[in-house]
Scaffold this motif. Structure first.
Motif, PDB file in Angstrom:
ATOM      1  N   ALA A 125      21.557  -9.029 -12.819  1.00 56.90           N
ATOM      2  CA  ALA A 125      21.794  -8.928 -11.375  1.00 56.90           C
ATOM      3  C   ALA A 125      20.539  -8.460 -10.649  1.00 56.90           C
ATOM      4  CB  ALA A 125      22.955  -7.961 -11.108  1.00 56.90           C
ATOM      5  N   LEU A 126      19.842  -7.527 -11.252  1.00 61.70           N
ATOM      6  CA  LEU A 126      18.618  -6.990 -10.656  1.00 61.70           C
ATOM      7  C   LEU A 126      17.543  -8.060 -10.557  1.00 61.70           C
ATOM      8  CD1 LEU A 126      17.394  -4.337  -9.606  1.00 61.70           C
ATOM      9  CD2 LEU A 126      16.692  -3.819 -11.955  1.00 61.70           C
ATOM     10  N   GLN A 127      17.343  -8.798 -11.637  1.00 68.62           N
ATOM     11  CA  GLN A 127      16.308  -9.825 -11.658  1.00 68.62           C
ATOM     12  C   GLN A 127      16.614 -10.965 -10.688  1.00 68.62           C
ATOM     13  OE1 GLN A 127      13.373 -10.176 -12.552  1.00 68.62           O
ATOM     14  NE2 GLN A 127      13.093 -12.389 -12.337  1.00 68.62           N
ATOM     15  N   VAL A 128      17.862 -11.443 -10.693  1.00 70.89           N
ATOM     16  CA  VAL A 128      18.210 -12.578  -9.829  1.00 70.89           C
ATOM     17  C   VAL A 128      18.173 -12.164  -8.361  1.00 70.89           C
ATOM     18  CG1 VAL A 128      19.999 -14.260  -9.240  1.00 70.89           C
ATOM     19  CG2 VAL A 128      19.556 -13.698 -11.635  1.00 70.89           C
ATOM     20  N   SER A 129      18.641 -10.965  -8.044  1.00 73.93           N
ATOM     21  CA  SER A 129      18.608 -10.514  -6.648  1.00 73.93           C
ATOM     22  C   SER A 129      17.161 -10.387  -6.164  1.00 73.93           C
ATOM     23  CB  SER A 129      19.346  -9.184  -6.487  1.00 73.93           C
ATOM     24  OG  SER A 129      18.728  -8.147  -7.225  1.00 73.93           O
ATOM     25  N   LYS A 130      16.268  -9.970  -7.053  1.00 76.38           N
ATOM     26  CA  LYS A 130      14.854  -9.864  -6.691  1.00 76.38           C
ATOM     27  C   LYS A 130      14.234 -11.253  -6.539  1.00 76.38           C
ATOM     28  CE  LYS A 130      10.378  -8.247  -8.494  1.00 76.38           C
ATOM     29  NZ  LYS A 130       9.798  -9.592  -8.662  1.00 76.38           N
ATOM     30  N   ALA A 131      14.494 -12.129  -7.502  1.00 77.48           N
ATOM     31  CA  ALA A 131      13.881 -13.457  -7.497  1.00 77.48           C
ATOM     32  C   ALA A 131      14.336 -14.294  -6.304  1.00 77.48           C
ATOM     33  CB  ALA A 131      14.212 -14.181  -8.804  1.00 77.48           C
ATOM     34  N   THR A 132      15.558 -14.071  -5.847  1.00 81.42           N
ATOM     35  CA  THR A 132      16.099 -14.864  -4.740  1.00 81.42           C
ATOM     36  C   THR A 132      15.789 -14.270  -3.373  1.00 81.42           C
ATOM     37  OG1 THR A 132      18.212 -13.677  -4.955  1.00 81.42           O
ATOM     38  CG2 THR A 132      18.003 -15.795  -6.111  1.00 81.42           C
ATOM     39  N   GLY A 133      15.205 -13.080  -3.345  1.00 82.87           N
ATOM     40  CA  GLY A 133      14.878 -12.443  -2.077  1.00 82.87           C
ATOM     41  C   GLY A 133      16.039 -11.709  -1.440  1.00 82.87           C
ATOM     42  N   LEU A 134      17.148 -11.589  -2.157  1.00 79.21           N
ATOM     43  CA  LEU A 134      18.309 -10.900  -1.602  1.00 79.21           C
ATOM     44  C   LEU A 134      18.205  -9.381  -1.743  1.00 79.21           C
ATOM     45  CD1 LEU A 134      19.442 -13.812  -1.617  1.00 79.21           C
ATOM     46  CD2 LEU A 134      21.659 -12.845  -2.243  1.00 79.21           C
ATOM     47  N   LEU A 135      17.266  -8.928  -2.566  1.00 82.60           N
ATOM     48  CA  LEU A 135      17.118  -7.492  -2.806  1.00 82.60           C
ATOM     49  C   LEU A 135      16.202  -6.868  -1.763  1.00 82.60           C
ATOM     50  CD1 LEU A 135      17.714  -5.066  -4.680  1.00 82.60           C
ATOM     51  CD2 LEU A 135      15.652  -5.688  -5.958  1.00 82.60           C
ATOM     52  N   SER A 136      16.660  -5.771  -1.208  1.00 79.00           N
ATOM     53  CA  SER A 136      15.854  -5.018  -0.245  1.00 79.00           C
ATOM     54  C   SER A 136      15.262  -3.797  -0.939  1.00 79.00           C
ATOM     55  CB  SER A 136      16.728  -4.573   0.935  1.00 79.00           C
ATOM     56  OG  SER A 136      16.013  -3.741   1.810  1.00 79.00           O
ATOM     57  N   GLY A 137      13.949  -3.764  -1.082  1.00 82.95           N
ATOM     58  CA  GLY A 137      13.301  -2.647  -1.765  1.00 82.95           C
ATOM     59  C   GLY A 137      12.549  -3.102  -2.997  1.00 82.95           C
ATOM     60  N   SER A 138      11.887  -2.178  -3.636  1.00 79.53           N
ATOM     61  CA  SER A 138      11.086  -2.485  -4.826  1.00 79.53           C
ATOM     62  C   SER A 138      11.769  -1.971  -6.092  1.00 79.53           C
ATOM     63  CB  SER A 138       9.699  -1.844  -4.693  1.00 79.53           C
ATOM     64  OG  SER A 138       8.976  -1.968  -5.887  1.00 79.53           O
ATOM     65  N   ILE A 139      11.790  -2.819  -7.120  1.00 86.27           N
ATOM     66  CA  ILE A 139      12.402  -2.451  -8.393  1.00 86.27           C
ATOM     67  C   ILE A 139      11.700  -1.250  -9.021  1.00 86.27           C
ATOM     68  CG2 ILE A 139      12.727  -3.232 -10.787  1.00 86.27           C
ATOM     69  CD1 ILE A 139      13.468  -5.938  -9.775  1.00 86.27           C
ATOM     70  N   SER A 140      10.433  -1.085  -8.688  1.00 85.33           N
ATOM     71  CA  SER A 140       9.684   0.037  -9.266  1.00 85.33           C
ATOM     72  C   SER A 140      10.306   1.389  -8.913  1.00 85.33           C
ATOM     73  CB  SER A 140       8.228  -0.007  -8.793  1.00 85.33           C
ATOM     74  OG  SER A 140       8.162   0.081  -7.373  1.00 85.33           O
ATOM     75  N   ILE A 147      21.179  -7.027  -0.306  1.00 92.26           N
ATOM     76  CA  ILE A 147      21.553  -6.074  -1.359  1.00 92.26           C
ATOM     77  C   ILE A 147      20.520  -4.953  -1.348  1.00 92.26           C
ATOM     78  CG2 ILE A 147      22.020  -5.726  -3.817  1.00 92.26           C
ATOM     79  CD1 ILE A 147      22.507  -8.729  -4.064  1.00 92.26           C
ATOM     80  N   SER A 148      20.960  -3.748  -1.061  1.00 92.86           N
ATOM     81  CA  SER A 148      20.016  -2.636  -0.956  1.00 92.86           C
ATOM     82  C   SER A 148      19.700  -2.061  -2.340  1.00 92.86           C
ATOM     83  CB  SER A 148      20.586  -1.530  -0.069  1.00 92.86           C
ATOM     84  OG  SER A 148      21.657  -0.880  -0.721  1.00 92.86           O
ATOM     85  N   MET A 149      18.548  -1.456  -2.465  1.00 91.96           N
ATOM     86  CA  MET A 149      18.167  -0.813  -3.711  1.00 91.96           C
ATOM     87  C   MET A 149      19.115   0.339  -4.041  1.00 91.96           C
ATOM     88  SD  MET A 149      16.163  -1.032  -6.229  1.00 91.96           S
ATOM     89  CE  MET A 149      15.022  -2.222  -5.524  1.00 91.96           C
ATOM     90  N   GLU A 150      19.684   0.943  -3.003  1.00 90.19           N
ATOM     91  CA  GLU A 150      20.624   2.051  -3.200  1.00 90.19           C
ATOM     92  C   GLU A 150      21.814   1.614  -4.046  1.00 90.19           C
ATOM     93  OE1 GLU A 150      22.258   5.785  -3.082  1.00 90.19           O
ATOM     94  OE2 GLU A 150      20.245   5.118  -2.520  1.00 90.19           O
ATOM     95  N   CYS A 151      22.204   0.335  -3.916  1.00 91.46           N
ATOM     96  CA  CYS A 151      23.300  -0.213  -4.724  1.00 91.46           C
ATOM     97  C   CYS A 151      22.996  -0.026  -6.210  1.00 91.46           C
ATOM     98  CB  CYS A 151      23.482  -1.695  -4.387  1.00 91.46           C
ATOM     99  SG  CYS A 151      24.212  -2.708  -5.705  1.00 91.46           S
ATOM    100  N   PHE A 152      21.789  -0.391  -6.624  1.00 96.90           N
ATOM    101  CA  PHE A 152      21.425  -0.297  -8.040  1.00 96.90           C
ATOM    102  C   PHE A 152      21.215   1.150  -8.478  1.00 96.90           C
ATOM    103  CE2 PHE A 152      20.385  -4.749  -7.154  1.00 96.90           C
ATOM    104  CZ  PHE A 152      21.028  -5.351  -8.225  1.00 96.90           C
ATOM    105  N   VAL A 153      20.728   1.985  -7.572  1.00 99.81           N
ATOM    106  CA  VAL A 153      20.580   3.411  -7.886  1.00 99.81           C
ATOM    107  C   VAL A 153      21.940   4.012  -8.231  1.00 99.81           C
ATOM    108  CG1 VAL A 153      20.017   5.683  -6.934  1.00 99.81           C
ATOM    109  CG2 VAL A 153      18.496   3.741  -6.509  1.00 99.81           C
TER     110      VAL A 153
END
Length: 349
Positions: A312-327, A279-285
């Motif tokens: 969705a943001l927290q779980v994707s980050k916690a599970t390692g599925l997120l590509s990029g930094s939430i910051s 899941i790319s950070m661009e998705c959340f942007v």
């Protein structure tokens, strides 16, 4: 090729087509390394003239509607009979290669038929074909559109026929969902909201089959295109879209809540099987920008959307599925009404 063509020209449809498919298979099975380009040329000439009848020669007249239906049945039967051939996918790709309009039209109709009659071999080949395309490409979009037209609009109430596709071919169902989330962007307008029955089917798939949305990434490890970003967008944008369009699926809230839970469970399952960065950070942007554009005020509707986004943001980050930094999202988040969950996620990121 000359003698074979002359023999085929003496035959009428569908006999010529059946014979052409037989010889095409033989060409593929012949391990003649020196005949590469020439063999490909012969195969394509046979396909053009005696499968699709699109040449300017003897068979310049297009197939009738009844003959076209026969062609679909022939192709369906052919792929069922050759499912164990290790070159089966290559043959399928050769038949439906390129951007020729009529070939793609036949592919769309063949896939739609395969969904209805549960022709697993065609669904598997189509799934691999979709996997090789961009999910937002015209070809894949047209295929998904044809299925929706046939099972949702042309004959309303038959969309349930699509239900079994996830069991018949999970990869096809996965890639179909991705294409559908590109079709229905859920931007806040009524015509971007997916049909209610489609949402119910997708929700049932996601909720009961935790690996389904990861199938495309599992099948091709370097392939990071999954339905997850599009489905997250659906869940986040649903309350806003529904509020902006009173005629849209008024009873959809529970279904989307279930879909949202299914997505979170899928992410947890992805962690268990070692999936990473799908899941790319661009998705959340894009989702954050869509919420900012369409949301009005800071009432319960916006808070529901932001809660789903935060989860969705927290779980994707916690599970390692997120590509990029939430910051990276900090500046965008500040433009929204305060949301307790999002604030916590941003602080611990």
């Amino acid at each position: 090729m000359g003698d074979l063509r002359q023999r085929l020209l003496r035959l009428n449809f569908p006999d010529a087509t059946n014979q052409a498919l037989y010889h095409i298979t033989q060409y593929f099975n012949t391990k003649d390394q020196d005949a590469g380009p020439e063999k490909e040329k012969i195969i394509q000439e046979l396909i053009t003239e005696f499968v699709f009848y699109q040449s300017s020669g003897y068979y310049s007249k297009k197939l009738s509607a009844i003959q076209e239906l026969q062609l679909l049945e022939i192709l369906c039967r052919y792929h069922e009979q050759h499912v164990k051939n290790p070159l089966h996918q290559e043959i399928f790709n050769a038949i439906f290669c390129g951007n020729e309009t009529y070939r793609l039209s036949i592919l769309n109709k063949l896939c739609s038929m395969a969904v209805g009659v549960r022709c697993v071999s065609v669904l598997r080949c189509t799934a691999a074909w979709m996997q090789a395309q961009e999910p937002s490409s015209y070809r894949v979009s047209q295929l998904a559109s044809t299925i929706m037209e046939d099972y949702c609009h042309l004959v309303p109430g038959t969309l349930s026929s699509v239900q079994d596709a996830a069991d018949a071919c999970p990869l096809f169902a996965c890639n179909l969902i991705t294409a559908l989330t590109n079709m229905y962007q859920m931007t806040g307008e009524q015509d971007t909201f997916p049909p209610a029955q489609l949402v119910e089917i997708v929700t049932e798939w996601v909720f009961t089959k935790q690996s389904l949305c990861l199938t495309s990434a599992i099948a091709t490890p370097k392939h990071n295109t999954t339905p997850l970003p599009g489905l997250i967008r659906w869940c986040v944008m649903e309350p806003i879209t529904q509020a902006n369009n009173k005629d849209v699926a008024e009873n959809s809230q529970n279904t989307f809540s279930k879909l949202h839970l299914g997505l979170l469970q899928t992410m947890l399952h992805g962690q268990e099987i070692g999936m990473r960065k799908v899941i790319s950070m661009e998705c959340f942007v894009q989702i954050i920008n869509a919420v900012a554009e369409k949301a009005c005020g800071d009432g319960d509707i916006v808070q529901t959307a932001l809660n789903r986004l935060g989860q969705a943001l927290q779980v994707s980050k916690a599970t390692g599925l997120l590509s990029g930094s939430i910051s990276e999202l900090a500046g965008l988040i500040k433009k929204h009404p305060s949301n307790r969950l999002l604030d916590i996620v941003m602080k611990i990121s």
